[in-house]
Write an enzyme that holds these catalytic residues in place. Structure first.
Site, PDB file in Angstrom:
ATOM      1  N   SER A  42      -0.473  -2.856  -1.107  1.00 53.99           N
ATOM      2  CA  SER A  42       0.985  -2.784  -1.217  1.00 53.99           C
ATOM      3  C   SER A  42       1.555  -4.026  -1.888  1.00 53.99           C
ATOM      4  CB  SER A  42       1.642  -2.702   0.153  1.00 53.99           C
ATOM      5  OG  SER A  42       0.971  -1.841   0.984  1.00 53.99           O
ATOM      6  N   HIS A  65      -0.794   3.136  -5.233  1.00 54.41           N
ATOM      7  CA  HIS A  65      -0.073   2.767  -4.014  1.00 54.41           C
ATOM      8  C   HIS A  65       0.593   3.996  -3.405  1.00 54.41           C
ATOM      9  CE1 HIS A  65       3.346   0.390  -1.947  1.00 54.41           C
ATOM     10  NE2 HIS A  65       2.332   0.599  -1.128  1.00 54.41           N
ATOM     11  N   ASN A 117       8.323  -2.165  -2.818  1.00 57.76           N
ATOM     12  CA  ASN A 117       8.328  -3.157  -1.742  1.00 57.76           C
ATOM     13  C   ASN A 117       9.021  -4.453  -2.173  1.00 57.76           C
ATOM     14  OD1 ASN A 117       7.183  -1.577   0.172  1.00 57.76           O
ATOM     15  ND2 ASN A 117       5.095  -2.321  -0.101  1.00 57.76           N
TER      16      ASN A 117
END
Ligand code: TC6
Length: 696
Positions: free
Chosen positions: A406, A427, A477
């Site tokens: 991640s 991912h 993220n």
């Protein structure tokens, strides 16, 4: 005649064939052709008209590309009414997908026949509008109010068998739409079947529309179109005539057509399709993948394995111990049990998927025949590099080696192998067999056909697949870290975590950042913070209440306590009263004098942080276009689809206002609120993010 509709006479029957690939959308030429065809059939003295589509489908709907542009006559509603009013018998023969305006043309026809595989639906609410060519008035007259409300407010596709069962079509016949259509019209003519207009049928039965409206609004988390469609169906029941009902439908349709949500949803429709169109993939063939390896059988690995099995791939999962092997198998079987219960697979398929299609082992040697392997082990560079060294030793030449990291640097992971050109980031988002997003992370040496293989896998797994460059957190993220920080800052400065969560869910997210942290496990974020601490810029403000909570052993849902307290057997949590004390302590230690924040300010800061970081991600080329960011946030982070994504939202709000607010916030924290250069440039040039999408 228009070229989009071919006219042909077969005895007494005028045949109108749509030929507007790829989906026979009802654009201007098609509408003109249909109108001209009906008029010509009447003038020529034909007795009946057959409408069908060439290629893979009947009309898949209005031409979405025309939305937002000045409408041109003939309009679809008038055309539908004209078809219905024809004295000739009009029959539609459907195959492929008869959707939206397409189904509305069919509902205006006097009889409907379909092939068994045909799918139908009124999916307009998913584009922020409602069926505006009589669909909300005609469908309830055929299917009943309750069924029509369910179909129109969800926009779901339904099959021919269900349509027949609900009275929406008259017949199902195997074969070619032209052949079955002609035979049906002939039969109707021979038996002297009457013209049968749905608009002349009695109004459908009443239901408690206010209750349905409220429930639909709540379910839509702020999405207006499904609830507005309820009011249109209500008009089918309550209006004094069919014509008055149509007028009410039109007024509600126009209201939605002018809404920001319509713009957001249509942006999402095209963006969802555009993400996988990459210039660098043109002419590049992906490698064949029939068998896939997965390393690690935790929640993520098991989810990836489940998604692969459901897509028909052979799966070899490697775990470290026999205990872990049986736990991983148990997780995968649990996921597939869910699919079985929901009717997505049969018992026989379940047996095959958990039997011959899946092997769970401890030995890397079992990976010798797989064409692609995804590593989903503990998020630690040392561990990942060790795994990749083993993959390098055991996988056959040409196998794609993917990491599900991640945050970690895919280049560094690739360097642990002798074949960095075969290494890529894939991912997935948890649970991987449910979540629709896949970020494909391109490392420096990734070969083009390896990237193409990542995209082909995404398509096969039915994911929205988005290309990302390498940075800490990739597209999603990284942006999440920025808006989560903004949330923590407002809390450090005086808002409560519960106010923030309420404001964020009020905006349309399924969860706020603090509830989300509890769900994901606060310890995960804590570990990432510790990892970043040594390289943190000294100018960065660092709220400590998050860590204090973790230091006390409260990691969120998994420990029963976090920002919320979770009681066994209860859904959701209640605020944890100790959190306020930790925040107060943090404020005291950092010398912060707390102040009140309005809900509007909380939201504005949260969104400005998101947009600013998203602009950076695009400006740095991590995401290719603004729309790539939008799709990551919609499909991976619960950003409300009806706003189109954070950058579409920003365009709709006005970029100059957003930049002005960011500059204003910078007065109190210059480090965090540095405006993204791309945002500044767009404002200076008077351009939008969507202008960038259009320029490629
Ligand atoms: C409506 O009808 C309103 C009525 C009220 C009026 C008063 N228009 O999805 P695919 C393009 S609202 C224009 O990859 P599939 C699509 O962009 C409409 N273009 O194929 C793509 O173009 P690209 C109600 C459209 O086989 C290409 O066609 N109808 C339209 O996976 C292929 O599409 C809907 O909401 C359109 N209506 O799926 C249906 N539809 O190649 C929307 C598609 O340049 N469409 N395109 O990227 C779908 O759900 C699916 O496209 C599908 C085919 C199921 C028809």
């Amino acid at each position: 005649m228009s070229e989009a509709i071919a006219y042909e006479r077969v005895g007494d029957i005028a045949v109108l064939k749509a030929q507007n690939p790829p989906v026979n959308a009802l654009g201007l030429d098609v509408r003109k052709g249909l109108l001209a065809g009906i008029e010509r059939a009447e003038e020529e003295g034909a007795k009946a008209v057959l409408i069908y589509g060439e290629g893979k489908t009947y009309f898949a709907g209005a031409d979405i590309r025309e939305f937002g542009k000045p409408p041109q006559e003939p309009y679809l509603p008038g055309l539908c009414n004209r078809i219905e009013a024809s004295p000739l018998i009009v029959v539609s023969a459907m195959h492929g997908t008869a959707l939206g305006g397409g189904l509305e043309v069919a509902l205006s026809s006097h009889y409907r026949i379909a092939v068994p595989s045909a799918k139908m639906g009124l999916p307009e609410v998913n584009l922020g509008i409602l069926p505006g060519a009589g669909g909300t008035q005609r469908l309830p007259r055929l299917a009943g109010t309750e069924a029509a409300l369910e179909m129109i407010t969800t926009g779901r596709h339904f099959g021919a068998a269900e349509a027949l069962d609900k009275g929406i079509i008259d017949r199902i016949e195997k074969g070619d739409p032209r052949e079955i259509g002609l035979a049906y019209v002939q039969e109707l003519l021979e038996k002297g079947a009457p013209r049968r207009a749905v608009g002349e049928m009695p109004a459908p039965e009443a239901v408690d529309f206010d209750a349905v409206y409220e429930a639909t609004l709540k379910k839509g988390r702020g999405q207006l179109s499904p609830a507005t469609a309820v009011r249109a169906v209500q008009a089918a029941v309550e209006a004094e005539s069919f014509e008055t009902g149509l007028k009410r439908e039109r007024a509600l349709f126009t209201e939605l057509m002018e809404s920001d949500q319509r713009q957001g949803l249509i942006h999402a429709f095209f963006a969802e399709r555009a993400v996988s169109k990459l210039p660098e993939l043109e002419g590049v063939a992906p490698r064949e993948v029939a068998a896939m390896g997965v390393i690690g059988g935790g929640t993520m690995g098991a989810g990836i394995a489940t998604a692969a099995l459901l897509a028909g791939l052979q799966v070899v999962l490697v775990e470290m111990t026999e205990n872990a092997v049986s736990a991983a198998r148990g997780r995968i079987e649990g996921n597939l049990q869910g699919a079985l219960k929901r009717g997505k697979i049969t018992q026989a398929q379940y047996d095959q998927l958990t039997g011959e299609a899946l092997s769970v082992v401890t030995d890397y040697a079992a990976l010798g025949q797989v064409e692609l392997v995804v590593e989903a082990v503990f998020e630690d560079m040392g561990v990942k590099r060790e795994v990749f060294g083993k993959l390098d030793a055991h996988c056959k030449p040409g196998a794609v080696l993917a990491t599900n990291t991640s945050y970690l640097d895919v280049d560094e992971i690739a360097a642990a192998t002798s074949r960095p050109q075969d290494v890529i980031g894939l991912h997935f988002f948890s649970p991987a067999h449910v979540m629709k997003l896949l970020e494909v992370v391109v490392a420096e040496k990734t070969a083009p056909e390896v990237l193409a293989t990542g995209f082909a896998l995404g398509k096969r797994l039915r994911k929205v697949t988005v290309r990302s460059g390498i940075c800490d957190g990739f597209i999603g993220n990284r942006i999440m870290n920025a808006y989560r920080k903004a949330a923590e800052y407002v809390v450090l400065d005086g808002a409560s975590p519960y106010q923030v969560d309420k404001v964020v869910t009020g905006f349309g997210f399924p969860m706020g950042p603090f509830a989300m942290g509890d769900l994901a496990g606060l310890d995960i974020n804590w570990a990432a913070r510790k990892r970043r601490a040594p390289t943190r810029d000294p100018r960065e403000r660092v709220p400590r209440f998050y860590e204090m909570l973790c230091e006390g052993g409260d990691f969120g849902q998994k420990t029963g306590r976090g920002f919320y307290i979770y009681e066994e057997g209860k859904r959701g949590g209640v605020p944890n009263p100790e959190v306020a004390d930790l925040i107060a302590k943090d404020q005291e230690q950092q010398g912060v004098a707390p102040r009140a924040f309005s809900d509007a300010e909380v939201l504005r800061r949260y969104m400005c942080a998101m947009v600013n970081e998203a602009a950076r991600v695009v400006g740095e080329g991590i995401a290719r276009r603004p729309l790539d960011v939008d799709m990551v946030m919609v499909f991976g982070y619960g950003f409300p689809r009806y706003w189109g994504g954070p950058l579409k939202w920003a365009d709709l709000q006005g970029l100059d206002g957003i930049l002005a607010d960011i500059r204003g916030y910078a007065a109190e924290d210059e480090f965090f609120w540095q405006p993204a250069p791309l945002l500044e440039k767009l404002v200076a040039d008077g351009r939008t993010f969507d202008d960038l999408n259009k320029s490629g």
